[in-house]
Design an enzyme around this catalytic site. Structure first.
Site, PDB file in Angstrom:
ATOM      1  N   GLU A   1     -17.791 108.751 -44.945  1.00 10.03           N
ATOM      2  CA  GLU A   1     -18.992 109.245 -45.626  1.00 10.03           C
ATOM      3  C   GLU A   1     -20.267 108.622 -45.078  1.00 10.03           C
ATOM      4  OE1 GLU A   1     -18.342 107.760 -49.573  1.00 10.03           O
ATOM      5  OE2 GLU A   1     -16.688 109.122 -49.985  1.00 10.03           O
TER       6      GLU A   1
ATOM      7  N   ARG B   1     -26.834 107.376 -43.489  1.00  9.70           N
ATOM      8  CA  ARG B   1     -27.954 106.885 -42.681  1.00  9.70           C
ATOM      9  C   ARG B   1     -27.788 107.231 -41.195  1.00  9.70           C
ATOM     10  NH1 ARG B   1     -30.809 102.205 -44.339  1.00  9.70           N
ATOM     11  NH2 ARG B   1     -29.023 101.672 -45.629  1.00  9.70           N
TER      12      ARG B   1
ATOM     13  N   ARG C   1     -38.573 101.691 -48.880  1.00 13.44           N
ATOM     14  CA  ARG C   1     -37.629 100.714 -48.311  1.00 13.44           C
ATOM     15  C   ARG C   1     -38.256  99.353 -48.001  1.00 13.44           C
ATOM     16  NH1 ARG C   1     -34.918 100.965 -44.293  1.00 13.44           N
ATOM     17  NH2 ARG C   1     -33.004 100.215 -45.268  1.00 13.44           N
TER      18      ARG C   1
ATOM     19  N   CYS D   1     -51.439 100.784 -56.292  1.00 15.54           N
ATOM     20  CA  CYS D   1     -51.883  99.566 -56.972  1.00 15.54           C
ATOM     21  C   CYS D   1     -50.721  98.612 -57.207  1.00 15.54           C
ATOM     22  CB  CYS D   1     -52.542  99.940 -58.282  1.00 15.54           C
ATOM     23  SG  CYS D   1     -53.852 101.130 -57.994  1.00 15.54           S
ATOM     24  N   GLU D   2     -50.147  98.130 -56.146  1.00 14.51           N
ATOM     25  CA  GLU D   2     -49.041  97.167 -56.194  1.00 14.51           C
ATOM     26  C   GLU D   2     -49.129  96.326 -54.920  1.00 14.51           C
ATOM     27  OE1 GLU D   2     -46.222  97.053 -58.331  1.00 14.51           O
ATOM     28  OE2 GLU D   2     -46.454  98.946 -59.387  1.00 14.51           O
TER      29      GLU D   2
HETATM   30  N1  LLP Z   1     -20.685 106.614 -49.774  1.00 12.95           N
HETATM   31  C1  LLP Z   1     -21.056 106.032 -50.925  1.00 12.95           C
HETATM   32  C2  LLP Z   1     -20.114 105.993 -52.047  1.00 12.95           C
HETATM   33  C3  LLP Z   1     -22.340 105.449 -51.038  1.00 12.95           C
HETATM   34  O1  LLP Z   1     -22.696 104.860 -52.182  1.00 12.95           O
HETATM   35  C4  LLP Z   1     -23.230 105.495 -49.935  1.00 12.95           C
HETATM   36  C5  LLP Z   1     -24.573 104.894 -50.029  1.00 12.95           C
HETATM   37  C6  LLP Z   1     -22.806 106.132 -48.757  1.00 12.95           C
HETATM   38  C7  LLP Z   1     -21.520 106.677 -48.705  1.00 12.95           C
HETATM   39  C8  LLP Z   1     -23.676 106.257 -47.540  1.00 12.95           C
HETATM   40  O2  LLP Z   1     -23.978 105.030 -46.980  1.00 12.95           O
HETATM   41  P1  LLP Z   1     -24.727 104.965 -45.543  1.00 12.95           P
HETATM   42  O3  LLP Z   1     -23.801 105.523 -44.504  1.00 12.95           O
HETATM   43  O4  LLP Z   1     -25.979 105.744 -45.649  1.00 12.95           O
HETATM   44  O5  LLP Z   1     -24.980 103.512 -45.355  1.00 12.95           O
HETATM   45  N2  LLP Z   1     -31.258 102.992 -50.388  1.00 12.95           N
HETATM   46  C9  LLP Z   1     -30.645 101.994 -49.537  1.00 12.95           C
HETATM   47  C10 LLP Z   1     -29.205 102.324 -49.236  1.00 12.95           C
HETATM   48  C11 LLP Z   1     -28.362 102.609 -50.465  1.00 12.95           C
HETATM   49  C12 LLP Z   1     -26.950 103.055 -50.147  1.00 12.95           C
HETATM   50  C13 LLP Z   1     -26.310 103.747 -51.298  1.00 12.95           C
HETATM   51  N3  LLP Z   1     -24.982 104.249 -51.046  1.00 12.95           N
HETATM   52  C14 LLP Z   1     -31.486 101.838 -48.273  1.00 12.95           C
HETATM   53  O6  LLP Z   1     -32.541 102.489 -48.153  1.00 12.95           O
HETATM   54  O7  LLP Z   1     -31.142 101.026 -47.402  1.00 12.95           O
END
Ligand code: LLP
Length: 413
Positions: A273, A276, A312, A342-343
């Protein structure tokens, strides 16, 4: 690797001059590179080669419908975390049997919706959730396909706010309880146990934590077999990091090579899954400089984009490169690049060396395609930015900039 490059002095996205997009669409704006997105999609989709697999794009990362449609057409699946994401995924053309549903807090209505649509699997995060799914499926006269999300207690060595597989995190069922939980699930009349799952965190830049997690899952699969519980899927989650600055994360193929022995030892179909890795480096946030403000202590470059557009840096102290959209011969300065909100945490970069910009210049906040627009808000009553897709030498607005009227929609006026 991405297709944001300078031609002469002007930054281009695929063959499109970023200045032209900003002139026509205004700023702040998200700009995506079609070619980069497709390249990443192909790399991720083919990484497992002949090994039976399903690549599920984690759509929380960027849920723009055009991007979803494009990925659905490439034949991949999707990882969702809410009824809203299910709705968007179905509308974008993902077949239900390529949808997996994670999340620690699924509501009854969301569970019913997903059962009605016939998704591939719920990734169940607790025993109370399992009981609720069993009950709802029972009332509907069906069996719910589930995988249990195991918390393997692996340190992904990433920012603590984006670690999810440590025993102190709220996600999944502890590996110590895995066996009894599977046995319990297998006895439920309206549950069909088909998988095991783990997701240990995000922006992980080495293979070791993935291997450790996959090996722990494989160990549990072995014990289950001995107990007569046969699964179909092993979902190893997402989390593959991308280069924001100086990181050197593994290529999808290296990552696959590392986890493959554990995956193959189970004989199960593998689901992964990533999120990013699909879109992070396929998008930028383009902002315009409003003021360059000098104080006794610092220089602040104040832009028309802020933490409501890209949170981020504020939330995780994340590093995003800042590129001038038009290269100049200006002397470098060290400045904080900030927004109008305003932060004090409203910044894109701190103490960053950049060529001295002038009022009206455009800046590109790089690697903003993932968790950028999808985490944007209307804080300070700021309409959310436009999203644009560049493809070859043309560009299309794929989400219109919000207007002031959007800010009061649904409110009593
Ligand atoms: N699968 C599940 C169950 C997840 O919770 C997530 C991300 C992914 C897959 C995908 O993960 P990736 O391949 O994108 O790393 N907002 C944070 C990242 C939060 C991740 C949440 N879960 C940021 O901007 O770094």
């Amino acid at each position: 690797m991405h297709y944001f490059q300078y031609r002469d002095r002007a930054l281009h996205c695929d063959e499109v001059d970023v200045r032209e997009v900003a002139e026509e669409v205004g700023t702040p704006l998200y700009l995506y590179s079609h070619r980069t997105l497709l390249r990443h999609c192909t790399n991720l989709h083919t990484a497992f080669g002949d090994t039976p697999h399903l690549t599920c794009y984690s759509m929380k990362v960027n849920g723009n419908s055009t991007i979803l449609r494009l990925l659905a057409k490439e034949g991949i699946g999707v990882d969702i975390v809410s009824g809203g994401e299910l709705y968007k995924a179905l509308r974008a053309g993902f077949p239900p049997d390529r949808i997996v549903y994670a999340g620690v807090g699924k509501t009854d209505a969301e569970i019913r919706y997903a059962l009605e649509e016939g998704i591939l699997s719920f990734n169940v995060e607790s025993l109370p959730e399992l009981e609720v799914i069993n009950g709802i499926a029972g009332r509907m006269g069906i069996r719910a396909p589930v995988g249990l999300r195991i918390n393997p207690d692996v340190d992904p060595k990433t920012h603590p706010y984006i670690s999810t597989g440590l025993k102190s995190n709220k996600f999944g069922i502890s590996s110590a309880r895995a066996l009894e939980s599977f046995k319990w699930a297998a006895e439920m009349p309206h549950i069909e146990v088909i998988g095991i799952d783990a997701h240990i965190g995000s922006q992980i830049t080495t293979v070791a934590p993935f291997v450790e997690s996959a090996e722990k899952l494989a160990g549990i699969v072995g014990s289950l077999k001995r107990e007569g519980i046969a699964l179909r899927y092993m979902d190893i989650g997402g989390g593959l990091g991308i280069p924001y600055h100086e990181e050197t994360p593994p290529e999808p193929s290296e990552w696959v090579e590392a986890v493959l022995p554990a995956v193959n030892s189970t004989g199960l179909k593998v689901i992964f899954e990533p999120g990013r890795a699909f879109v992070g480096n396929a998008g930028i946030l383009v902002v315009r400089v409003l003021f360059v403000k000098e104080t006794e202590h610092k220089t602040f470059v104040i832009t028309d984009g802020g933490m409501n557009d890209l949170i981020r840096p504020s939330l995780y102290n994340a590093y995003h490169e800042i590129w001038p959209v038009e290269r100049t011969h200006a002397d470098p300065i060290v400045a904080d690049v900030v927004g109008p909100i305003c932060e004090s945490t409203d910044f894109f970069a701190k103490d960053r060396e950049i060529p001295r910009p002038e009022r009206g210049d455009l800046l590109a906040v790089m690697s903003a395609g993932a968790y950028g627009f999808s985490m944007a808000s209307n804080y300070n009553a700021r309409p959310r930015a436009a999203e644009v897709m560049a493809r070859e030498d043309r560009f299309t607005v794929i989400r219109e900039r919000e207007q002031y009227e959007d800010l009061i929609r649904g409110e009593e006026s």
